[in-house]
Motif scaffolding. Sequence first.
Motif, mmCIF file in Angstrom:
data_model
loop_
_atom_site.group_PDB
_atom_site.id
_atom_site.type_symbol
_atom_site.label_atom_id
_atom_site.label_comp_id
_atom_site.label_asym_id
_atom_site.label_seq_id
_atom_site.Cartn_x
_atom_site.Cartn_y
_atom_site.Cartn_z
ATOM 1 N N ILE A 1 6.169 -2.487 2.624
ATOM 2 C CA ILE A 1 6.661 -3.137 1.408
ATOM 3 C C ILE A 1 7.438 -2.142 0.547
ATOM 4 C CG2 ILE A 1 5.948 -4.209 -0.781
ATOM 5 C CD1 ILE A 1 3.627 -5.483 0.730
ATOM 6 N N ASN A 2 6.903 -0.931 0.410
ATOM 7 C CA ASN A 2 7.606 0.094 -0.371
ATOM 8 C C ASN A 2 8.946 0.447 0.262
ATOM 9 O OD1 ASN A 2 5.796 0.352 -2.438
ATOM 10 N ND2 ASN A 2 4.702 2.075 -1.567
ATOM 11 N N PHE A 3 8.988 0.492 1.574
ATOM 12 C CA PHE A 3 10.239 0.795 2.282
ATOM 13 C C PHE A 3 11.304 -0.252 1.966
ATOM 14 C CE2 PHE A 3 12.923 -0.119 5.990
ATOM 15 C CZ PHE A 3 13.596 1.084 6.109
ATOM 16 N N LEU A 4 10.927 -1.538 2.047
ATOM 17 C CA LEU A 4 11.873 -2.618 1.759
ATOM 18 C C LEU A 4 12.282 -2.611 0.281
ATOM 19 C CD1 LEU A 4 10.241 -5.514 3.821
ATOM 20 C CD2 LEU A 4 12.265 -4.170 4.424
ATOM 21 N N TYR A 5 11.321 -2.323 -0.588
ATOM 22 C CA TYR A 5 11.592 -2.287 -2.022
ATOM 23 C C TYR A 5 12.601 -1.188 -2.352
ATOM 24 C CZ TYR A 5 10.685 -1.432 -7.013
ATOM 25 O OH TYR A 5 10.815 -1.225 -8.360
ATOM 26 N N ARG A 6 12.397 0.008 -1.782
ATOM 27 C CA ARG A 6 13.325 1.119 -2.053
ATOM 28 C C ARG A 6 14.699 0.838 -1.459
ATOM 29 N NH1 ARG A 6 8.465 4.801 -0.392
ATOM 30 N NH2 ARG A 6 7.636 5.459 -2.442
ATOM 31 N N LYS A 7 14.711 0.231 -0.281
ATOM 32 C CA LYS A 7 15.995 -0.073 0.361
ATOM 33 C C LYS A 7 16.766 -1.120 -0.444
ATOM 34 C CE LYS A 7 18.015 -1.293 4.826
ATOM 35 N NZ LYS A 7 17.735 -1.668 6.239
ATOM 36 N N ARG A 11 17.055 3.135 -3.487
ATOM 37 C CA ARG A 11 16.305 4.296 -3.957
ATOM 38 C C ARG A 11 16.013 5.245 -2.807
ATOM 39 N NH1 ARG A 11 16.873 4.193 -9.446
ATOM 40 N NH2 ARG A 11 16.305 2.163 -10.287
ATOM 41 N N ALA A 12 15.765 6.502 -3.149
ATOM 42 C CA ALA A 12 15.421 7.498 -2.137
ATOM 43 C C ALA A 12 14.029 7.211 -1.573
ATOM 44 C CB ALA A 12 15.466 8.901 -2.749
ATOM 45 N N ASP A 13 13.737 7.793 -0.408
ATOM 46 C CA ASP A 13 12.446 7.558 0.239
ATOM 47 C C ASP A 13 11.281 8.089 -0.580
ATOM 48 O OD1 ASP A 13 13.797 6.405 2.317
ATOM 49 O OD2 ASP A 13 13.812 8.205 3.571
ATOM 50 N N THR A 14 11.557 9.047 -1.457
ATOM 51 C CA THR A 14 10.482 9.640 -2.264
ATOM 52 C C THR A 14 10.372 9.000 -3.655
ATOM 53 O OG1 THR A 14 12.017 11.364 -3.008
ATOM 54 C CG2 THR A 14 10.631 11.861 -1.095
ATOM 55 N N TYR A 15 11.217 7.992 -3.927
ATOM 56 C CA TYR A 15 11.215 7.367 -5.254
ATOM 57 C C TYR A 15 9.875 6.701 -5.528
ATOM 58 C CZ TYR A 15 12.288 4.009 -8.948
ATOM 59 O OH TYR A 15 12.268 3.265 -10.101
ATOM 60 N N ASP A 17 7.663 4.480 -8.661
ATOM 61 C CA ASP A 17 7.529 3.845 -9.962
ATOM 62 C C ASP A 17 6.205 3.094 -9.965
ATOM 63 O OD1 ASP A 17 7.985 1.617 -8.438
ATOM 64 O OD2 ASP A 17 9.933 1.132 -9.306
ATOM 65 N N SER A 18 5.982 2.276 -10.993
ATOM 66 C CA SER A 18 4.691 1.591 -11.088
ATOM 67 C C SER A 18 4.457 0.651 -9.909
ATOM 68 C CB SER A 18 4.608 0.806 -12.405
ATOM 69 O OG SER A 18 5.640 -0.169 -12.478
ATOM 70 N N PHE A 19 5.530 0.025 -9.392
ATOM 71 C CA PHE A 19 5.384 -0.909 -8.274
ATOM 72 C C PHE A 19 4.974 -0.174 -6.996
ATOM 73 C CE2 PHE A 19 7.004 -3.195 -4.589
ATOM 74 C CZ PHE A 19 6.529 -4.475 -4.809
ATOM 75 N N THR A 20 5.688 0.893 -6.664
ATOM 76 C CA THR A 20 5.365 1.624 -5.432
ATOM 77 C C THR A 20 3.981 2.266 -5.511
ATOM 78 O OG1 THR A 20 6.465 3.637 -6.244
ATOM 79 C CG2 THR A 20 7.796 2.099 -4.952
ATOM 80 N N VAL A 21 3.626 2.757 -6.703
ATOM 81 C CA VAL A 21 2.284 3.328 -6.879
ATOM 82 C C VAL A 21 1.231 2.249 -6.675
ATOM 83 C CG1 VAL A 21 0.686 4.293 -8.587
ATOM 84 C CG2 VAL A 21 2.982 5.225 -8.372
ATOM 85 N N GLY A 22 1.484 1.041 -7.232
ATOM 86 C CA GLY A 22 0.539 -0.063 -7.075
ATOM 87 C C GLY A 22 0.371 -0.470 -5.627
ATOM 88 N N ILE A 23 1.480 -0.592 -4.899
ATOM 89 C CA ILE A 23 1.409 -0.971 -3.487
ATOM 90 C C ILE A 23 0.656 0.090 -2.681
ATOM 91 C CG2 ILE A 23 2.795 -1.273 -1.396
ATOM 92 C CD1 ILE A 23 2.774 -3.718 -3.163
ATOM 93 N N THR A 24 0.948 1.353 -2.948
ATOM 94 C CA THR A 24 0.279 2.442 -2.228
ATOM 95 C C THR A 24 -1.222 2.426 -2.481
ATOM 96 O OG1 THR A 24 2.257 3.819 -2.373
ATOM 97 C CG2 THR A 24 0.179 4.941 -1.912
ATOM 98 N N ARG A 25 -1.619 2.295 -3.724
ATOM 99 C CA ARG A 25 -3.050 2.302 -4.056
ATOM 100 C C ARG A 25 -3.740 1.059 -3.517
ATOM 101 N NH1 ARG A 25 -4.350 6.467 -7.062
ATOM 102 N NH2 ARG A 25 -2.799 7.468 -8.431
ATOM 103 N N LEU A 26 -3.074 -0.096 -3.609
ATOM 104 C CA LEU A 26 -3.671 -1.333 -3.114
ATOM 105 C C LEU A 26 -3.854 -1.287 -1.599
ATOM 106 C CD1 LEU A 26 -4.669 -4.104 -3.993
ATOM 107 C CD2 LEU A 26 -2.359 -4.981 -3.642
ATOM 108 N N SER A 27 -2.854 -0.778 -0.875
ATOM 109 C CA SER A 27 -2.957 -0.703 0.584
ATOM 110 C C SER A 27 -4.073 0.257 1.007
ATOM 111 C CB SER A 27 -1.624 -0.262 1.186
ATOM 112 O OG SER A 27 -1.282 1.036 0.733
ATOM 113 N N ARG A 28 -4.212 1.373 0.280
ATOM 114 C CA ARG A 28 -5.292 2.313 0.591
ATOM 115 C C ARG A 28 -6.658 1.693 0.329
ATOM 116 N NH1 ARG A 28 -2.814 7.834 -2.171
ATOM 117 N NH2 ARG A 28 -1.242 8.252 -0.554
ATOM 118 N N ALA A 29 -6.766 0.947 -0.787
ATOM 119 C CA ALA A 29 -8.037 0.308 -1.119
ATOM 120 C C ALA A 29 -8.422 -0.711 -0.049
ATOM 121 C CB ALA A 29 -7.947 -0.372 -2.491
ATOM 122 N N ILE A 30 -7.444 -1.524 0.398
ATOM 123 C CA ILE A 30 -7.709 -2.516 1.444
ATOM 124 C C ILE A 30 -8.104 -1.829 2.743
ATOM 125 C CG2 ILE A 30 -6.649 -4.310 2.873
ATOM 126 C CD1 ILE A 30 -4.940 -5.053 0.424
#
Length: 253
Positions: A1-7, A11-15, A17-30
């Motif tokens: 999801i973050n890949f598609l969002y940045r594309k 945005r750069a691959d390392t970009y 923001d609150s959305f990418t942080v949320g997706i990363t944390r949510l995926s780790r929690a799941i």
Amino acid sequence: INFLYRKKNHRADTYADSFTVGITRLSRAIFWFVFALFIVDIFIPLKTLLGSITIAIAVTGLAFRDFVTNFINGLNIMFSGKFQLGEYVQIGESKGRIKDLTFTHVHLQTEAQDVVFIPNNLVLAKEVVNFSKNKAKNVLVRMVVDKAYYGYYQELRKYILTNIAEKFPNQIIKPDDIKIRVESLEKDSMSWLIEYRVSHYDFALETSLKNFTAEVFVDFLNVKEQEKKELSEKEGCATSEKKAKEKKAGHTG
């Protein structure tokens, strides 16, 4: 999801923001939740485990409710777009730059480089000022001076204008828009509020403007004290001359 969002947003691959942080944390929690269920299921049947979890939730309902609401508010903060990493905000009495967003807290880095952890429930319950999102970015500086200088704020404004253009050539928008007003009046003192419109907001600029204002205030008050002293000396000389003339006229008579 973050890949598609940045594309999609170029945005750069390392970009981040609150959305990418949320997706990363949510995926780790799941992931860790499913992983934990898988490991536990090896030793305990899943039906038994879910039944135990249900009983535990019922027993500790109040604490679990607070956790769930804090978690949901964390998701709201991450995906609503109201807050972004690096933005300058004030939440209640706490003011700082958003350093991180989690499911439990918003991390604010203050001007003193301390990190304040504010529960997500409080973030959505308190009044929040987002300095980075304001179209008109202002820096407010308060100065307390003697009540005797009540009528000098217009002169002070002119005094600031003559010095600020050279000190902040790119940060101040329309120096003529600088506003100075008396905010409060006490028995022996008063509080002046100076409002600067700036091109951007950060702690370094706010600190520089506060230091500049303090220096200008001191210089301005010194000038006024010197003017008072010179006026007093002139009045003293005039009084002495008048007395000398009267004395001379008395002798002549």
